[in-house]
Design a protein around this motif. Structure first.
Motif, PDB file in Angstrom:
ATOM      1  N   ASP A 105      -4.606   3.833  -2.678  1.00 55.71           N
ATOM      2  CA  ASP A 105      -4.374   2.734  -1.741  1.00 55.71           C
ATOM      3  C   ASP A 105      -4.640   3.107  -0.293  1.00 55.71           C
ATOM      4  OD1 ASP A 105      -3.702   1.186  -3.863  1.00 55.71           O
ATOM      5  OD2 ASP A 105      -1.585   0.951  -3.338  1.00 55.71           O
ATOM      6  N   PRO A 161      -6.164   1.674   4.809  1.00 57.33           N
ATOM      7  CA  PRO A 161      -6.351   1.102   3.474  1.00 57.33           C
ATOM      8  C   PRO A 161      -7.712   1.500   2.893  1.00 57.33           C
ATOM      9  CG  PRO A 161      -5.628  -0.570   5.054  1.00 57.33           C
ATOM     10  CD  PRO A 161      -6.015   0.641   5.840  1.00 57.33           C
ATOM     11  N   LEU A 206     -10.957   0.675  -0.004  1.00 56.66           N
ATOM     12  CA  LEU A 206     -11.641  -0.439  -0.663  1.00 56.66           C
ATOM     13  C   LEU A 206     -10.957  -0.784  -1.977  1.00 56.66           C
ATOM     14  CD1 LEU A 206     -14.041  -2.403  -0.810  1.00 56.66           C
ATOM     15  CD2 LEU A 206     -15.352  -0.565  -1.910  1.00 56.66           C
ATOM     16  N   TYR A 219      -8.082  -3.126  -1.318  1.00 60.54           N
ATOM     17  CA  TYR A 219      -8.671  -4.387  -0.859  1.00 60.54           C
ATOM     18  C   TYR A 219      -9.196  -5.184  -2.057  1.00 60.54           C
ATOM     19  CZ  TYR A 219     -11.874  -7.670   1.357  1.00 60.54           C
ATOM     20  OH  TYR A 219     -12.524  -8.824   1.739  1.00 60.54           O
ATOM     21  N   GLU A 220      -9.931  -4.546  -2.943  1.00 57.59           N
ATOM     22  CA  GLU A 220     -10.480  -5.243  -4.101  1.00 57.59           C
ATOM     23  C   GLU A 220      -9.377  -5.719  -5.043  1.00 57.59           C
ATOM     24  OE1 GLU A 220     -14.905  -3.180  -4.528  1.00 57.59           O
ATOM     25  OE2 GLU A 220     -13.246  -2.464  -5.798  1.00 57.59           O
ATOM     26  N   ALA A 275      -8.059  -8.792  -3.511  1.00 50.58           N
ATOM     27  CA  ALA A 275      -9.065  -9.860  -3.525  1.00 50.58           C
ATOM     28  C   ALA A 275      -9.219 -10.506  -4.893  1.00 50.58           C
ATOM     29  CB  ALA A 275     -10.411  -9.312  -3.053  1.00 50.58           C
ATOM     30  N   LEU A 324      -3.593 -10.940   1.255  1.00 50.23           N
ATOM     31  CA  LEU A 324      -4.644  -9.997   1.646  1.00 50.23           C
ATOM     32  C   LEU A 324      -4.856  -9.999   3.156  1.00 50.23           C
ATOM     33  CD1 LEU A 324      -7.074  -8.132   1.208  1.00 50.23           C
ATOM     34  CD2 LEU A 324      -8.424 -10.139   0.587  1.00 50.23           C
ATOM     35  N   ILE A 377      -4.188  -6.504   5.298  1.00 53.94           N
ATOM     36  CA  ILE A 377      -5.313  -5.633   5.618  1.00 53.94           C
ATOM     37  C   ILE A 377      -6.236  -6.302   6.624  1.00 53.94           C
ATOM     38  CG2 ILE A 377      -7.350  -4.445   4.699  1.00 53.94           C
ATOM     39  CD1 ILE A 377      -5.962  -4.248   2.016  1.00 53.94           C
ATOM     40  N   GLU A 418      -9.977  -6.336   7.888  1.00 53.98           N
ATOM     41  CA  GLU A 418     -11.308  -5.891   7.494  1.00 53.98           C
ATOM     42  C   GLU A 418     -12.300  -6.279   8.597  1.00 53.98           C
ATOM     43  OE1 GLU A 418     -13.526  -7.958   4.481  1.00 53.98           O
ATOM     44  OE2 GLU A 418     -12.033  -9.573   4.415  1.00 53.98           O
ATOM     45  N   PHE A 478     -11.135  -0.248   7.130  1.00 49.41           N
ATOM     46  CA  PHE A 478     -10.001  -1.165   7.099  1.00 49.41           C
ATOM     47  C   PHE A 478      -8.860  -0.608   7.955  1.00 49.41           C
ATOM     48  CE2 PHE A 478     -12.131  -1.401   2.948  1.00 49.41           C
ATOM     49  CZ  PHE A 478     -12.423  -2.752   2.863  1.00 49.41           C
ATOM     50  N   CYS A 505       0.015  -4.915  -4.987  1.00 51.58           N
ATOM     51  CA  CYS A 505      -0.452  -5.767  -3.880  1.00 51.58           C
ATOM     52  C   CYS A 505       0.680  -6.221  -2.970  1.00 51.58           C
ATOM     53  CB  CYS A 505      -1.189  -6.979  -4.445  1.00 51.58           C
ATOM     54  SG  CYS A 505      -2.700  -6.570  -5.340  1.00 51.58           S
TER      55      CYS A 505
END
Length: 544
Positions: free
Chosen positions: A73, A315, A317, A320-321, A324, A333, A337, A339, A363, A452
């Motif tokens: 993470d 953070p 990816l 983030y994914e 998302a 999200l 975070i 972006e 991020f 999350c």
């Protein structure tokens, strides 16, 4: 480590003295205690000395979070000299591990002394209301810090060192605290301390406005729920206690979710003590606001030339994914975070995020940014003017009610009642305007929601993975094994200064290799120095 010998001849020795040698066999003399706890202010001062170390950079300010580098993470953001924490090559001598270990035993020792003195006074005379509360706070803090050592170092084969001063006739005999037979023995003692805390503590609502932030009954109940959840790693019957504790938080203590996700991380005092609050490191902002400096630690290094952020703990990816999956640009999200090209307010300016400092991640954590949005954030007391101690006016949760719902949902699934988990998970999703689950939840759903919802909070995602790796549930075991054996990914931008730059995806550059995860890595090794100082009475964890 040497044991703590407290002297009330100097209050500063009680409140701020070191006990980093807690396990050393060398005695230093007897404590002088008969001049303390003669009035309420002395009790308040003693308890404040328990809270103070936890605000430090070496604990909840930053260092405790470095451990999370072994999950996927977060990445460092800046070069560190303890990459072994991220690569599972633990030595026990990493500075963050040594510092937090010493601090927790320091607090335990102080709490032990306070409990013993107040219990002795209680046999002679009735304690004042403040002294009763102080006794409850000491039990709570001893239990909380004991827990933070127990689960990170204790197993079913051996527990961690712990002793209660009140178990000795007369004064504590200054012997080395025994290593408990198993971590379950530590957990039992922690539960007993939280029960004692509940007996003496007030409810949160009974505190005055100036007293908020002190330990209270619901916080002790919540820690009992978390202890039982971790205990279930070794004894799955404990899941039933988790369900009971979370129900008690709702029915007896009125805990609930805040109305919006934003409210949790608001700098508005009207939102500060919402229904979801259970236990946190509160900060009121300004030069004397105290609290955790984590909001400034995760801020862009040098704060785009405006404020001295530290540029650490970024953070990935991967997280983030994961977020998302609920839809690009969803509320949770966006609030968690930053972006590239995402709009945000910073000291009165509308900015679009880009990050050109230090090691690349692409991020930044956004949960704690609210105090930095004001044009006069420093002058109006939202942000500490001292960038070397970048505290800000934002509640920094250690336990909030959403985590309790997630524990109960996990308990329902693990006790073959998955249909009951649906309501708890959907309450959390509905609050962030996410699509509700329309099926009986599985541990995959639980993994997603817990990861999350609680990202970048001190809820210990890494230990979630470690305890799940031991789970009897093959689904969560596989998910945990995958993340524990993965390397974190980041975005690499062609022009790091441009919010609209194109990017490629790659592994984080600072620690390219990672050891394959093995069961013994569930806990950290004790510092070899501590093992040596204990004269062999502290046994190193298996595998190290």
């Amino acid at each position: 480590m040497k044991k703590l010998y407290l002297s009330v001849l100097a209050v500063s020795a009680l409140l701020f003295g070191s006990c980093s040698d807690f396990l050393d066999v060398q005695p230093e003399g007897s404590a002088i205690t008969n001049a303390y706890f003669t009035n309420d202010q002395q009790a308040i001062d003693a308890i404040d000395g328990l809270y103070k170390p936890l605000h430090k950079e070496t604990v909840f300010g930053r260092d405790l979070f470095w451990e999370q580098g072994a999950a996927c993470d977060i990445v460092w953001g800046r070069t560190r000299n303890f990459n072994s924490l991220a690569t599972l090559s633990y030595t026990g001598d990493e500075e963050p591990l040594r510092n937090s270990f010493d601090t927790f035993y320091q607090v335990m020792s102080r709490a032990n002394w306070i409990i013993k003195q107040l219990l002795d006074k209680e046999t002679r005379t009735e304690l004042s209301d403040v002294e009763k509360r102080s006794l409850g706070e000491a039990y709570f803090m001893r239990g909380m810090t004991h827990f933070l050592v127990a689960y990170r170092y204790g197993t079913d084969k051996q527990g961690v060192p712990f002793v209660r001063y009140e178990d000795f006739e007369g004064e504590y005999d200054n012997s080395i605290p025994p290593q408990q037979p198993t971590v379950m023995d530590n957990y039992r003692l922690i539960i007993e301390d939280m029960d004692s805390a509940i007996e003496y503590l007030p409810k949160f609502e009974e505190y005055t406005e100036d007293e908020r932030g002190r330990a209270h009954q619901a916080a002790a109940v919540a820690y009992k729920a978390k202890v039982y959840a971790y205990w279930a790693t070794w004894d799955e019957s404990q899941w039933n206690n988790v369900i009971t504790m979370v129900g008690l938080l709702e029915t007896e203590y009125g805990r609930d979710l805040a109305q919006t996700f934003d409210e949790l991380f608001s700098s508005d005092f009207a939102d500060y003590w919402n229904a979801e609050y259970i236990w946190s490191i509160p900060s009121t902002g300004g030069v004397n606001g105290g609290g955790s400096d984590f909001p400034g630690v995760v801020l862009e290094n040098k704060g785009w030339g405006v404020y001295n952020g530290w540029g650490q703990i970024k953070p990935t990816l991967d997280i983030y994914e994961e977020m998302a999956k609920d839809g690009a640009g969803n509320d949770r999200l966006v609030r968690s975070i930053l972006e590239y090209n995402q709009e945000f307010q910073f000291f009165g300016e509308t900015m679009r995020f880009a990050s050109s400092s230090d090691l690349e991640a692409g991020f930044q954590v956004n949960k704690y940014m609210d105090p930095f949005k004001y044009a006069n954030a420093i002058a109006d007391g939202y942000v500490n003017p001292n960038g070397d101690w970048p505290t800000a006016r934002v509640n920094f949760p250690l336990i909030r009610f959403a985590e309790m719902l997630l524990f109960r949902a996990e308990a329902y699934i693990m006790t073959n009642q998955p249909e009951l988990a649906l309501s708890d998970l959907n309450r959390i999703r509905e609050r962030s305007n996410l699509t509700l689950l329309d099926h009986t939840p599985t541990m995959t759903d639980l993994y997603h929601e817990r990861r999350c919802e609680l990202a970048f909070e001190f809820t210990d995602h890494l230990f979630d993975l470690k305890r799940w790796h031991r789970s009897s549930n093959s689904e969560i075991k596989a998910l945990a094994e995958k993340e524990l054996n993965s390397r974190p990914r980041v975005r690499n931008y062609e022009d790091r200064t441009s919010p609209t730059s194109a990017f490629t995806i790659g592994y984080y550059a600072d620690y390219p290799n990672k050891e394959p995860y093995q069961d013994y890595m569930m806990v950290f090794p004790y510092s070899p120095e501590q093992v040596t100082k204990s004269n062999g009475l502290l046994k190193q964890n298996e595998g190290y």
